[in-house]
Design an enzyme around this catalytic site. Sequence first.
Site, PDB file in Angstrom:
ATOM      1  N   PRO A   2       0.816  -1.220   0.000  1.00 38.20           N
ATOM      2  CA  PRO A   2       0.000   0.000   0.000  1.00 38.20           C
ATOM      3  C   PRO A   2       0.851   1.271   0.000  1.00 38.20           C
ATOM      4  O   PRO A   2       1.706   1.448   0.859  1.00 38.20           O
ATOM      5  CB  PRO A   2      -0.807  -0.129   1.300  1.00 38.20           C
ATOM      6  N   GLU A   3       0.636   2.123  -0.988  1.00 33.61           N
ATOM      7  CA  GLU A   3       1.243   3.444  -1.025  1.00 33.61           C
ATOM      8  C   GLU A   3       0.127   4.440  -1.299  1.00 33.61           C
ATOM      9  O   GLU A   3      -1.053   4.075  -1.249  1.00 33.61           O
ATOM     10  CB  GLU A   3       2.361   3.488  -2.065  1.00 33.61           C
ATOM     11  N   LYS A  51      -0.977   8.083   3.505  1.00 30.58           N
ATOM     12  CA  LYS A  51      -1.208   6.654   3.639  1.00 30.58           C
ATOM     13  C   LYS A  51      -2.288   6.355   4.679  1.00 30.58           C
ATOM     14  O   LYS A  51      -2.464   5.204   5.080  1.00 30.58           O
ATOM     15  CB  LYS A  51       0.085   5.945   4.019  1.00 30.58           C
ATOM     16  N   ASN A 167       7.907   2.395  -0.464  1.00 25.26           N
ATOM     17  CA  ASN A 167       9.169   1.782  -0.855  1.00 25.26           C
ATOM     18  C   ASN A 167       9.267   1.507  -2.356  1.00 25.26           C
ATOM     19  O   ASN A 167      10.346   1.574  -2.940  1.00 25.26           O
ATOM     20  CB  ASN A 167       9.382   0.491  -0.070  1.00 25.26           C
ATOM     21  N   ARG A 252      14.655  -0.460   4.976  1.00 25.97           N
ATOM     22  CA  ARG A 252      13.735  -0.792   3.895  1.00 25.97           C
ATOM     23  C   ARG A 252      14.538  -1.317   2.712  1.00 25.97           C
ATOM     24  O   ARG A 252      15.577  -0.764   2.356  1.00 25.97           O
ATOM     25  CB  ARG A 252      12.918   0.430   3.466  1.00 25.97           C
TER      26      ARG A 252
END
Length: 269
Positions: A2-3, A51, A167, A252
């Site tokens: 999810p972004e 987000k 990411n 990340r």
Amino acid sequence: MPEGDTVWRTARDLHQALAGEPLTRCDLRVPKLATADLSGRTVTEVIPRGKHLLTRVEGGLTLHSHLGMDGSWRIDAPGGLRRGGQGPDHQVRAVLANTGHTAVGYRLLALDLLRTTDEATVVGHLGPDLLGPDWDAHKAVRRLLADPGRTIGEAVLDQRNLAGIGNVYKSELCFLLRVTPWLPVASLPDPARLVTLAKKLLEVNKSRPARITTADVRPDRRLWVYGRAERPCRRCGTPVLVADQGPAGQERTTYWCPHCQTGPTPPAT
């Protein structure tokens, strides 16, 4: 993953399914909200903020949720959870239903019930929202450059700078700009171009079922470098590299092409 674009679509779908109708069922499966019940209240709107998702209901209340790394909201048929759903029942954190739809939240990172007037306590820290009505490119650039020595990869993931990048877009943006994610923000020739490109990528992808940064819709050709460790760069054929980036405990996974992208790299590469 999810972004900002995923959250935008989720808010749209939840708004279409729930807004304008009273809730016939409210099941919030986190200890602090075990006794909360919004049944009988009408959902007025569902909006994205970076987000974050804000589900506003009559009476001045907001149900705030955050998808985290692998959370999701899915719309089921009336009366219960869709067979199979998005995971086992113990991963369900919230159920909101009206006579036409049932919205089920799986593996939500955060779930809070607060006064709508207090929404700033959960989203007030965010920078300009790439897909929001408050988008301000100049402000986003100023926030990025406020810490000029910070790496691009860490700076764009900091939602206090600009809200919505995750990411996947971090790695893809750096590839498109031909710089490594470890380059300091101040070393970018044109920081405004990064912000403009980020806005463009999220806008073109917000209504798509699959995220595309290459302009190629084929399933195995949609992204430039993300998820392609040791596979040939789509532009030059050099194997794509992967390494962790970020403070200890917050690393990340990051992908880049050592030929197409210039700038610092991790010591081990």
